[in-house]
Design a protein around this motif. Structure first.
Motif, PDB file in Angstrom:
ATOM      1  N   SER A 113       0.819  -1.211   0.000  1.00 51.86           N
ATOM      2  CA  SER A 113       0.000   0.000   0.000  1.00 51.86           C
ATOM      3  C   SER A 113       0.854   1.261   0.000  1.00 51.86           C
ATOM      4  O   SER A 113       1.974   1.266   0.510  1.00 51.86           O
ATOM      5  N   PRO A 114       0.326   2.351  -0.551  1.00 48.17           N
ATOM      6  CA  PRO A 114       1.029   3.634  -0.469  1.00 48.17           C
ATOM      7  C   PRO A 114       1.278   4.059   0.978  1.00 48.17           C
ATOM      8  O   PRO A 114       2.280   4.720   1.264  1.00 48.17           O
ATOM      9  N   LEU A 115       0.383   3.666   1.878  1.00 43.72           N
ATOM     10  CA  LEU A 115       0.513   4.068   3.278  1.00 43.72           C
ATOM     11  C   LEU A 115       1.813   3.544   3.885  1.00 43.72           C
ATOM     12  O   LEU A 115       2.552   4.288   4.532  1.00 43.72           O
ATOM     13  N   VAL A 116       2.119   2.253   3.683  1.00 39.96           N
ATOM     14  CA  VAL A 116       3.357   1.727   4.257  1.00 39.96           C
ATOM     15  C   VAL A 116       4.577   2.247   3.511  1.00 39.96           C
ATOM     16  O   VAL A 116       5.649   2.418   4.106  1.00 39.96           O
ATOM     17  N   GLU A 158      10.254   4.007   2.721  1.00 40.08           N
ATOM     18  CA  GLU A 158      10.419   4.003   1.267  1.00 40.08           C
ATOM     19  C   GLU A 158      10.943   2.659   0.761  1.00 40.08           C
ATOM     20  O   GLU A 158      10.785   2.324  -0.415  1.00 40.08           O
ATOM     21  N   ALA A 159      11.576   1.877   1.652  1.00 42.58           N
ATOM     22  CA  ALA A 159      12.131   0.587   1.249  1.00 42.58           C
ATOM     23  C   ALA A 159      11.041  -0.453   0.997  1.00 42.58           C
ATOM     24  O   ALA A 159      11.308  -1.506   0.406  1.00 42.58           O
ATOM     25  N   ALA A 160       9.807  -0.172   1.431  1.00 43.47           N
ATOM     26  CA  ALA A 160       8.741  -1.177   1.339  1.00 43.47           C
ATOM     27  C   ALA A 160       8.511  -1.648  -0.092  1.00 43.47           C
ATOM     28  O   ALA A 160       8.334  -2.842  -0.339  1.00 43.47           O
ATOM     29  N   ASP A 212      -5.002   7.221  -1.809  1.00 39.81           N
ATOM     30  CA  ASP A 212      -4.333   6.098  -1.132  1.00 39.81           C
ATOM     31  C   ASP A 212      -4.715   4.827  -1.881  1.00 39.81           C
ATOM     32  O   ASP A 212      -5.457   4.001  -1.385  1.00 39.81           O
ATOM     33  N   ASN A 213      -4.142   4.656  -3.077  1.00 39.72           N
ATOM     34  CA  ASN A 213      -4.665   3.675  -4.027  1.00 39.72           C
ATOM     35  C   ASN A 213      -3.710   2.495  -4.200  1.00 39.72           C
ATOM     36  O   ASN A 213      -2.701   2.586  -4.902  1.00 39.72           O
ATOM     37  N   ILE A 221       0.485 -12.080   1.997  1.00 43.31           N
ATOM     38  CA  ILE A 221       1.437 -11.126   2.569  1.00 43.31           C
ATOM     39  C   ILE A 221       0.830  -9.752   2.336  1.00 43.31           C
ATOM     40  O   ILE A 221       0.660  -9.338   1.183  1.00 43.31           O
ATOM     41  N   SER A 222       0.484  -9.045   3.415  1.00 47.94           N
ATOM     42  CA  SER A 222      -0.335  -7.851   3.222  1.00 47.94           C
ATOM     43  C   SER A 222       0.005  -6.719   4.180  1.00 47.94           C
ATOM     44  O   SER A 222       0.259  -6.939   5.361  1.00 47.94           O
ATOM     45  N   ALA A 223      -0.056  -5.512   3.625  1.00 56.89           N
ATOM     46  CA  ALA A 223       0.080  -4.308   4.433  1.00 56.89           C
ATOM     47  C   ALA A 223      -1.263  -3.816   4.951  1.00 56.89           C
ATOM     48  O   ALA A 223      -1.303  -2.958   5.836  1.00 56.89           O
ATOM     49  N   ARG A 224      -2.362  -4.330   4.423  1.00 60.24           N
ATOM     50  CA  ARG A 224      -3.702  -3.913   4.851  1.00 60.24           C
ATOM     51  C   ARG A 224      -4.261  -4.935   5.842  1.00 60.24           C
ATOM     52  O   ARG A 224      -4.337  -6.133   5.544  1.00 60.24           O
TER      53      ARG A 224
END
Length: 361
Positions: free
Chosen positions: A188-191, A196-198, A228-229, A271-274
């Motif tokens: 996600s853009p949020l993480v 920035e390494a994400a 936030d797409n 594997i998820s950031a959300r």
């Protein structure tokens, strides 16, 4: 029971975690109070209609308002002598703009109404005396994981009950699967803003999976808000895998939360950031790695025994993400059995209608 509920704190269905919480909450309320009237306070009514949320009416936000009272004028006007407030924001009290929701809460209390903080996670570092006063003045707080529950009890809250995120109960909706055997990935853009390494670490993980496994990669967008797409970010990421097109897929950004859950439920690993993509995996007994940045990621993982599979976004690195993925794939079948044991308790906690009956007395 002929009850009136004001459901607020919902940010619109392009956040499919918010959709999952709000949809299952509306279903829950209708199941325990068949004649109830539900008003949904929403930032984006058009999104909610697009994804077929079905409250009895909407209270719109006024984006041109200068104060919280002006922004939420329709919501405040919807409070009647019979209204019970249900704040569904999940982690809304983890962010600096939490006072906007306190405005609605205090309006409910001023009119002698009941106010419930529904399925929440709260960052202890955010709690000051002002927030503490707001939290403890709720008639009921439903803490959706153990870390938040322990913190609230330490604060002296007598009005807190331990539950699970109600999105655990959302039924998947069948849709076309993009591949046969695959790993779901959400970035996600949020993480990426937090580290920035994400994005580069995720790219390296995908290359590792393509070269060292036979699985396809399915990118799952779970928030598609213009600002936030996930979908736009994941489409750009997918373009980097020239020569691997037959094993790289990006899910449509037009699917519902239940359809994304169906796709996740058929994967080998997520594997998820959300958070709610992770919950979709957990509740389907699919092992998941959570790329976490807050209390909710750690607490919900702890509840299902997946606390060793949370990557702190502040410490995210190529080696950490790949090593954790290797470990998760190696232990996949054991983790699946563990989830099969633990998830039923989460379902039971999420469906505890006695809680609501108690507050309706």
């Amino acid at each position: 029971m002929n009850d009136r509920f004001l459901v607020y704190g919902h940010g619109g269905c392009y956040n499919h975690g918010a959709e999952a919480i709000t949809r299952t909450t509306i279903e829950f309320l209708r199941n325990i109070s068949t004649d109830c009237h539900i008003t949904l306070s929403s930032y984006f009514e058009e999104q909610d209609r697009e994804f077929d949320l079905q409250p009895d009416c909407f209270a719109k936000r006024n984006p041109d308002g200068k104060t919280n009272a002006e922004i939420y004028a329709q919501t405040l006007a919807a409070i009647t002598k019979d209204t019970i407030g249900i704040h569904v924001g999940g982690d809304n009290y983890c962010y600096k703009n939490w006072q906007r929701y306190a405005e609605i809460h205090y309006a409910l209390k001023k009119n002698g109404k009941k106010s419930i903080l529904w399925g929440c996670s709260i960052d202890e570092n955010m709690v000051n005396e002002e927030m503490k006063e707001v939290l403890l003045s709720h008639d009921l707080i439903l803490a959706r994981e153990e870390i938040t529950y322990r913190m609230l009890k330490k604060l002296g809250a007598a009005n807190v009950i331990r539950v699970s995120d109600i999105a655990f109960t959302m039924q998947p909706k069948e849709t076309m699967l993009p591949a046969e055997e695959y790993v779901c990935i959400n970035i996600s853009p949020l993480v990426c803003k937090r580290n920035e390494a994400a994005i580069t670490d995720t790219e390296k993980l995908v290359r590792y999976l393509l070269k060292n496994t036979t699985f396809s990669i399915v990118f799952v967008p779970h928030v598609t808000m213009p600002m936030d797409n996930d979908y736009a970010l994941q489409c750009e990421l997918a373009k980097k895998f020239t020569g691997w097109e037959k094993r790289i897929f990006v899910c449509s950004d037009k699917l519902s939360a239940a359809e994304y859950k169906y796709i996740i439920s058929k994967s080998k690993l997520c594997i998820s950031a959300r958070t709610h993509a992770v919950i979709a995996a957990y509740s389907s007994c699919v092992p998941a790695i959570s790329i976490g940045y807050s209390t909710k990621a750690r607490g919900i993982a702890e509840d299902v025994g997946m606390e060793d599979y949370v990557v702190d976004i502040g410490k995210m690195s190529e080696s950490a993400l790949i090593k954790m993925t290797e470990k998760c794939l190696r232990n996949r079948h054991l983790l699946q059995k563990q989830l099969e044991t633990r998830v039923p308790l989460c379902m039971e906690r999420a469906m505890n209608s006695n809680i609501i009956h108690e507050i309706l007395k």
